[in-house]
Scaffold this motif. Structure first.
Motif, PDB file in Angstrom:
ATOM      1  N   ILE A 667       0.597  -1.156   0.162  1.00 45.44           N
ATOM      2  CA  ILE A 667       0.263   0.062  -0.266  1.00 45.44           C
ATOM      3  C   ILE A 667       1.057   1.296  -0.709  1.00 45.44           C
ATOM      4  O   ILE A 667       0.566   2.643  -0.940  1.00 45.44           O
ATOM      5  CB  ILE A 667      -0.985  -0.230   1.061  1.00 45.44           C
ATOM      6  CG1 ILE A 667      -1.950  -1.196   1.149  1.00 45.44           C
ATOM      7  CG2 ILE A 667      -1.674   1.343   1.275  1.00 45.44           C
ATOM      8  CD1 ILE A 667      -2.729  -1.257   2.428  1.00 45.44           C
ATOM      9  N   ASP A 668       2.031   1.643   1.264  1.00 47.90           N
ATOM     10  CA  ASP A 668       2.651   2.454   0.644  1.00 47.90           C
ATOM     11  C   ASP A 668       3.343   2.751  -0.549  1.00 47.90           C
ATOM     12  O   ASP A 668       3.754   3.461  -0.908  1.00 47.90           O
ATOM     13  CB  ASP A 668       3.400   2.362   1.646  1.00 47.90           C
ATOM     14  CG  ASP A 668       3.234   2.513   3.491  1.00 47.90           C
ATOM     15  OD1 ASP A 668       2.560   2.722   3.843  1.00 47.90           O
ATOM     16  OD2 ASP A 668       3.701   2.227   4.556  1.00 47.90           O
ATOM     17  N   THR A 670       2.460   1.310  -3.360  1.00 43.66           N
ATOM     18  CA  THR A 670       1.967   1.924  -4.484  1.00 43.66           C
ATOM     19  C   THR A 670       1.073   2.973  -4.828  1.00 43.66           C
ATOM     20  O   THR A 670       1.211   3.640  -5.543  1.00 43.66           O
ATOM     21  CB  THR A 670       0.297   0.676  -4.602  1.00 43.66           C
ATOM     22  OG1 THR A 670       1.311  -0.327  -4.774  1.00 43.66           O
ATOM     23  CG2 THR A 670       0.382   0.842  -5.623  1.00 43.66           C
ATOM     24  N   ARG A 671       1.402   3.438  -3.336  1.00 41.97           N
ATOM     25  CA  ARG A 671       0.877   5.195  -3.396  1.00 41.97           C
ATOM     26  C   ARG A 671       0.993   6.112  -3.721  1.00 41.97           C
ATOM     27  O   ARG A 671       0.821   7.014  -4.615  1.00 41.97           O
ATOM     28  CB  ARG A 671       0.355   4.901  -1.399  1.00 41.97           C
ATOM     29  CG  ARG A 671      -1.300   7.211  -1.590  1.00 41.97           C
ATOM     30  CD  ARG A 671      -1.101   6.131  -0.054  1.00 41.97           C
ATOM     31  NE  ARG A 671      -2.502   5.589   0.280  1.00 41.97           N
ATOM     32  CZ  ARG A 671      -2.982   4.914   1.736  1.00 41.97           C
ATOM     33  NH1 ARG A 671      -2.080   5.743   2.549  1.00 41.97           N
ATOM     34  NH2 ARG A 671      -3.559   4.116   1.582  1.00 41.97           N
ATOM     35  N   ARG A 672       2.687   6.143  -3.148  1.00 43.55           N
ATOM     36  CA  ARG A 672       3.510   6.731  -3.657  1.00 43.55           C
ATOM     37  C   ARG A 672       4.048   7.005  -4.964  1.00 43.55           C
ATOM     38  O   ARG A 672       3.795   8.523  -5.909  1.00 43.55           O
ATOM     39  CB  ARG A 672       4.819   6.433  -2.499  1.00 43.55           C
ATOM     40  CG  ARG A 672       5.945   7.571  -2.775  1.00 43.55           C
ATOM     41  CD  ARG A 672       7.146   8.001  -3.012  1.00 43.55           C
ATOM     42  NE  ARG A 672       7.285   6.682  -1.789  1.00 43.55           N
ATOM     43  CZ  ARG A 672       7.906   5.459  -1.317  1.00 43.55           C
ATOM     44  NH1 ARG A 672       6.986   4.911  -0.706  1.00 43.55           N
ATOM     45  NH2 ARG A 672       8.883   4.031  -1.784  1.00 43.55           N
ATOM     46  N   ASN A 674       1.557   5.967  -7.674  1.00 44.90           N
ATOM     47  CA  ASN A 674       0.606   6.299  -8.182  1.00 44.90           C
ATOM     48  C   ASN A 674       0.815   7.830  -8.134  1.00 44.90           C
ATOM     49  O   ASN A 674      -0.318   8.910  -9.229  1.00 44.90           O
ATOM     50  CB  ASN A 674      -0.992   5.982  -7.571  1.00 44.90           C
ATOM     51  CG  ASN A 674      -0.724   4.456  -7.977  1.00 44.90           C
ATOM     52  OD1 ASN A 674       0.075   3.278  -9.033  1.00 44.90           O
ATOM     53  ND2 ASN A 674      -1.338   3.369  -7.966  1.00 44.90           N
ATOM     54  N   SER A 675       0.822   8.192  -7.014  1.00 43.53           N
ATOM     55  CA  SER A 675       0.395   9.826  -6.716  1.00 43.53           C
ATOM     56  C   SER A 675       1.235  10.730  -7.889  1.00 43.53           C
ATOM     57  O   SER A 675       1.549  11.467  -8.288  1.00 43.53           O
ATOM     58  CB  SER A 675       1.203  10.487  -5.333  1.00 43.53           C
ATOM     59  OG  SER A 675       2.501  10.106  -5.053  1.00 43.53           O
ATOM     60  N   GLN A 680      -3.257   8.351 -14.027  1.00 40.99           N
ATOM     61  CA  GLN A 680      -3.903   7.666 -12.447  1.00 40.99           C
ATOM     62  C   GLN A 680      -5.331   6.826 -12.071  1.00 40.99           C
ATOM     63  O   GLN A 680      -5.418   7.171 -11.488  1.00 40.99           O
ATOM     64  CB  GLN A 680      -3.812   8.715 -11.300  1.00 40.99           C
ATOM     65  CG  GLN A 680      -2.474  10.018 -11.040  1.00 40.99           C
ATOM     66  CD  GLN A 680      -2.745  10.267  -9.534  1.00 40.99           C
ATOM     67  OE1 GLN A 680      -3.764  10.548  -9.456  1.00 40.99           O
ATOM     68  NE2 GLN A 680      -1.384  10.915 -10.331  1.00 40.99           N
ATOM     69  N   SER A 683      -5.211   1.587 -11.591  1.00 37.51           N
ATOM     70  CA  SER A 683      -4.809   1.691  -9.901  1.00 37.51           C
ATOM     71  C   SER A 683      -4.007  -0.092  -9.827  1.00 37.51           C
ATOM     72  O   SER A 683      -3.437  -0.579 -10.947  1.00 37.51           O
ATOM     73  CB  SER A 683      -5.720   1.198  -8.925  1.00 37.51           C
ATOM     74  OG  SER A 683      -6.709   0.675  -8.998  1.00 37.51           O
TER      75      SER A 683
END
Length: 780
Positions: A667-668, A670-672, A674-675, A680, A683
Motif C-alpha cells: 500500500i505504501d 503503490t500509493r507513492r 501512483n501519486s 492515475q 490502480s
C-alpha cells in the motif's frame, strides 16, 4: 466424346458437341475404356509436380513440343483405343476414323513446326531456361500402331495412328521419372528466390520519413502501398507510435511503450536504477533530478556540495519531460533561479549537470546522432549504424557564465534551433557545414592520433547499457499490447541516440529519441518569407542507408527462408563438425537479389557481445518476475493479490515479515508511485514500484551484502523456488494424466526429493542460468 489435354497434360474426356447415344452405350460396355489411353499418354509426360513434361525443361536430347501439339498427340492415342472399342463398319466408327485422321494430321503439323515455336517458360518448371542449340535430336518418326489389347482381337485393326515417340531421355537435372534430382539446398533456394513475391510495405503512416522510405523501397525492388491496403502487408511503417494503426499481423517499426520509455523523466528513472546497482558502469549519464518531485532533494544536494567545495560553480540544464527539438531547454547556475518556479507549476522536467568541457572542432560544440536498431526484444537483438550525423552549434563555444547562459546557438546543438542562426551553413559535402557525417569527424580525429577503435568501443558499450536499462519496462508494455498467445505483429524500431564527446573523448548520453527525424531535405529561404525544400546530401547518405538496411534485416521472406534452411542444416551439423576443415556453408542465393546494393551499414552488437553485458540484466530478471504475477493478460500493474502470491510462492514471508506487513508495504509504495504518475486511471503497483519493493526485501533478507549482491541473491532465491513450483506442477500434470490423484496441498519437498532450505542471509543453489549470470557478473 472428345479428348482434351488439361493444364497438367493429362487427357480427359468430355461430351462431344455431336453426341450419338449408341456410341456412349457401346463405350460403357465391359470392353477396355478410353481412359486406358490416358495412362499410356501420361507415361510420356513428366511426373514433375507442375506437369509441364520433360520437353518443356529444355533438355538437348529430348523432343520439344508445344502444349497444343501434345494435346493433339494425346487425342490421337485416345482415339486409337476408342476405335478398337467400336464395331467395324458402324457410323460411329467411320466418324471416329475421321476424327483420328484429323488428330494425327494436327500432331504431325505440330511436330514439324517445333523448332520454330517459342519455348515454354522454364522458370515455371523450377529450372533456368536453356537454349536448344544445334545439338537437338531430329524429330522422331511416327510411332508404331498401338498393340491391340485383350478383348480387341475380334475387331479388325483400324488405320495406324502415327504418334511421336513418347519416351525421351530425361532432361538434365531430372530423374528418369521426371522429378528433379536433389542438388542440395542451394538449388531449392535459388528457385524460391526467383519465384518469390515482392515484400509489401504499408507507408500510409510514414509521415516525415516517407521520402527516405520510398527511396529505400525502390532500391530493394519491393512493393509500396502509400494509401494502405485491405489485405495484410508484410511491413507497416509508422511515423510516430505503435498505435498509429490497428495491426494484427506482419511487422511494425514501432514498439508499444517506446515513446513513453524514452521521455526525459522515464529514461532518467530507468538509468538511475542501474546507477544504484552498477554505479561505475552507468557513469555515462549525467546526474539528474526529476522536477517537481525531487526539487527539494536537488536543492539540498547542491547546497551540500557547495558547502564542501566553495570553489565549485556548477551549471545545470533543464529539459522539459515532453520537449523535443530543443523546445523549452535552458541553463541555470543555481537552484534558486526564478525560472524554475514556472517549470514546477507547468510540466514535469529533468534537471541535469551540464557538461562544461565538451570536445570542440573548429571551436564549435557538436553532438552525435547515432541510429540504433532494436530488432528484437526477446531475445534482445541490437544493431548500430556504422555512420551517423554530427550536428554543430553556430557560435564559438565558451564555458557557461552568467553572461552567455542565454546563448542557445553556443550551448545547444539541436539542429532545429541552429538552422535559424545566421551562421548556419548547409552542407555541400559530408565533411563541411553545420551538419556532417560522424565518419568524417572520426577521420579528422584519427589524423590527430586519436584511438578511433576505443571511441567506438565506448559508444557501443553506452548503447548496449542504455538499451538494457530500457528493456525491462518495454517488456511490460509489450505484453500489455500484444499478450502471449494472441495475434499481433512483431516489432522493431530505429532509435536516435544523442551522444556528446567530452574533451577526454568519453561519450556522454544526452537523450534517446523514439522518433528520430528521417527527413532527407531541409528548408532554404529563397527570399524573406519564401522557403523551398532542398535535398540534403548528408541526410540522404546516412538516413536512406539506415532505413534500407533495416528493411533488409527485417525482410520477412528472407528470414523465413533462412529459418527453414537452419532447420534443414541441423541434422547435418554433426557431420559437418566432424570434418573440422573450417569450410563455410554455401552462400544463400537469396542474396543475389541484393547484389546491386552496398553492404549492410548496421552492425550487430548484441547478442554478439552479450557475454560482456549479461551481468547487467538484473532488472530484466525482476521484470520477468513482475510479468509472471500480473495474472490478467494486458494489464501493466500488479494487484495486491498478485503481490501476495509473489511473496508466498517465493517463500519471502517469515516471522519478521508477516503477510500483514507485506500488505502495508504494498500500500505504501503503490500509493507513492501512483501519486507521481501522470495517468492515475489504473490502480496497482507499477514495475518501478515493484523494483523499489524488491530492493527493500533484498536489503532485509541479505543484510551483510552490497546492494547489487543483495538484489542478485534475492532474484536467485525467487527463481529457485519458482523452478521448484514449476517442477511440482509438472509432476502433478503427469500424475493426473496417469490417473493418480494429486495431493490437495503440499510443499515442493513433498513431491520432489528433499532439498536443503537456504539459510537466512545466504543464496540458494542457483540453476544453470543463474550460475552463468553470477559468473559473468565478475567480468570486466
Amino acid at each position: 466424346m472428345a479428348a482434351t489435354a488439361s493444364v497438367t497434360d493429362s487427357v480427359t474426356w468430355t461430351q462431344s458437341p455431336m453426341r450419338w447415344p449408341g456410341l456412349g452405350r457401346r463405350l460403357s460396355l465391359t470392353r477396355p475404356r478410353p481412359q486406358v489411353a490416358t495412362a499410356l499418354v501420361n507415361r510420356s509426360l513428366s511426373d514433375h509436380g507442375n506437369g509441364l513434361g520433360q520437353g518443356a525443361r529444355g533438355s538437348s536430347d529430348s523432343w520439344v513440343s508445344s502444349r497444343d501439339g501434345r494435346a493433339a498427340a494425346a487425342a490421337a492415342a485416345a482415339l486409337t483405343s476408342a476405335l478398337s472399342a467400336m464395331l467395324p463398319g458402324s457410323p460411329e466408327r467411320q466418324q471416329a476414323v475421321r476424327w483420328e485422321a484429323e488428330a494425327v494430321a494436327a500432331a504431325a503439323a505440330a511436330a514439324a513446326t517445333t523448332k520454330e515455336q517459342v519455348r515454354v517458360d522454364a522458370g515455371a518448371a523450377g529450372d533456368p531456361e536453356r537454349k536448344t542449340g544445334v545439338e537437338r535430336l531430329q524429330d522422331p518418326g511416327p510411332a508404331r500402331p498401338r498393340a491391340a489389347e485383350e478383348g480387341d482381337a475380334r475387331d479388325a485393326p483400324g488405320p495406324a495412328a502415327s504418334l511421336p515417340k513418347s519416351t525421351p531421355a530425361p532432361a538434365r537435372g531430372l530423374c528418369p521419372h521426371g522429378k528433379p534430382k536433389s542438388k542440395g539446398r542451394s538449388s531449392k533456394r535459388s528457385s524460391e528466390t526467383r519465384s518469390r513475391r515482392p515484400v509489401t510495405v504499408d507507408s500510409s503512416k510514414a509521415r516525415t520519413s516517407l521520402e527516405a522510405l520510398k527511396i529505400s523501397i525502390r532500391q530493394l525492388k519491393w512493393k509500396e502501398f502509400p494509401f494502405g491496403r485491405r489485405l495484410p502487408c508484410d511491413i507497416y511503417w509508422h511515423g510516430v507510435s505503435f498505435h498509429d494503426n490497428d495491426i494484427f499481423s506482419g511487422q511494425v517499426n514501432k514498439f508499444p511503450g517506446m515513446t513513453e520509455m524514452v521521455r526525459k523523466v522515464t529514461l532518467s528513472r530507468a538509468v538511475r536504477i542501474m546507477q544504484d546497482l552498477f554505479p561505475e558502469e552507468y557513469n555515462f549519464y549525467p546526474r539528474s533530478w526529476i522536477l517537481p518531485d525531487e526539487f527539494q532533494l536537488f536543492v539540498a544536494q547542491v547546497r551540500m556540495v557547495k558547502d564542501g567545495d566553495p570553489s565549485w560553480k556548477p551549471t545545470f540544464i533543464v529539459k522539459p519531460d515532453g520537449g523535443c527539438q530543443g523546445d523549452g531547454i535552458y541553463l541555470i547556475k543555481d537552484p534558486s533561479d526564478i525560472r524554475l518556479a514556472g517549470t514546477l507549476q507547468s510540466r514535469p522536467a529533468v534537471v541535469q549537470e551540464y557538461i562544461c568541457k565538451p570536445l570542440l572542432i573548429d571551436k564549435l560544440k557538436f553532438d552525435i546522432r547515432l541510429y540504433v536498431l532494436l530488432k528484437s526484444l526477446d531475445p534482445l537483438e541490437i544493431y548500430i549504424a556504422k555512420d551517423g550525423l554530427s550536428r554543430f552549434c553556430t557560435e564559438p563555444y565558451q564555458e557557461p557564465s552568467p553572461k552567455n547562459l542565454h546563448h542557445i546557438f553556443m550551448h545547444l546543438t539541436n539542429y532545429s534551433l541552429n538552422i535559424h542562426s545566421g551562421n548556419f551553413v548547409h552542407s555541400d559535402s559530408v565533411n563541411t557545414g553545420s551538419k556532417r557525417t560522424f565518419s568524417s569527424i572520426l577521420c579528422r580525429l584519427s589524423s590527430k592520433g586519436v584511438d578511433i577503435k576505443k571511441v567506438w568501443s565506448d559508444i557501443i558499450s553506452l548503447v548496449i547499457k542504455t538499451v538494457i536499462a530500457l528493456t525491462p519496462e518495454l517488456k511490460v508494455f509489450y505484453q500489455s499490447d500484444i499478450p502471449a498467445g494472441r495475434p499481433g505483429p512483431t516489432c522493431f524500431q530505429i532509435l536516435g541516440f544523442d551522444i556528446l564527446l567530452m574533451k577526454n573523448l568519453k561519450p556522454i548520453l544526452l537523450e534517446v529519441n523514439a522518433n528520430p527525424s528521417m527527413r532527407i531535405e531541409h528548408e532554404q529561404e529563397l527570399s524573406p518569407g519564401v522557403f523551398e525544400n532542398v535535398p540534403s546530401i548528408v541526410d540522404e547518405e546516412v538516413k536512406v542507408a539506415v532505413i534500407r538496411d533495416t528493411l533488409r534485416l527485417m525482410d520477412p521472406l528472407k528470414n523465413k527462408t533462412e529459418s527453414q534452411s537452419q532447420k534443414m542444416e541441423k541434422p547435418l551439423a554433426g557431420k559437418e563438425d566432424t570434418l573440422g576443415n573450417g569450410m563455410a556453408t554455401a552462400p544463400d542465393d537469396s542474396t543475389n537479389s541484393e547484389a546491386h546494393l552496398p553492404s549492410i551499414c548496421l552492425k550487430q552488437v548484441f547478442p554478439k557481445y552479450a557475454k560482456h553485458f549479461n551481468y547487467l540484466r538484473l532488472v530484466d530478471r525482476m521484470a520477468n518476475l513482475f510479468i509472471r504475477f500480473l495474472g490478467i493478460k494486458g494489464t501493466m500493474k500488479l494487484g495486491p493479490t498478485g503481490f501476495r502470491t509473489f511473496i508466498r510462492n517465493c517463500k519471502l514471508s517469515s516471522s519478521s515479515l508477516s503477510m500483514a506487513a507485506v500488505d502495508i508495504l504494498y500500500i505504501d509504495i503503490t500509493r507513492r508511485w501512483n501519486s507521481m504518475a501522470l495517468d492515475q486511471r489504473d490502480s496497482g503497483m507499477c514495475l518501478q514500484a515493484f523494483i523499489e519493493a524488491f530492493f527493500y526485501l533484498a536489503q532485509r533478507k541479505f543484510k551483510m551484502l552490497p546492494l547489487r549482491e543483495q538484489v542478485a541473491s534475492l532474484i536467485d532465491l525467487c527463481e529457485y523456488h519458482l523452478s521448484l513450483l514449476d517442477e511440482k506442477r509438472l509432476v502433478y500434470g503427469r500424475s493426473g494424466t496417469l490417473g493418480s490423484r494429486p495431493p490437495c496441498s503440499g510443499t515442493p519437498q513433498e513431491v520432489a526429493p528433499p532439498l536443503a532450505q537456504p539459510l537466512e542471509g545466504t543464496s540458494p543453489p542457483r540453476p544453470d542460468s543463474a550460475n552463468k549470470l553470477s559468473h559473468s557478473r565478475h567480468l570486466p
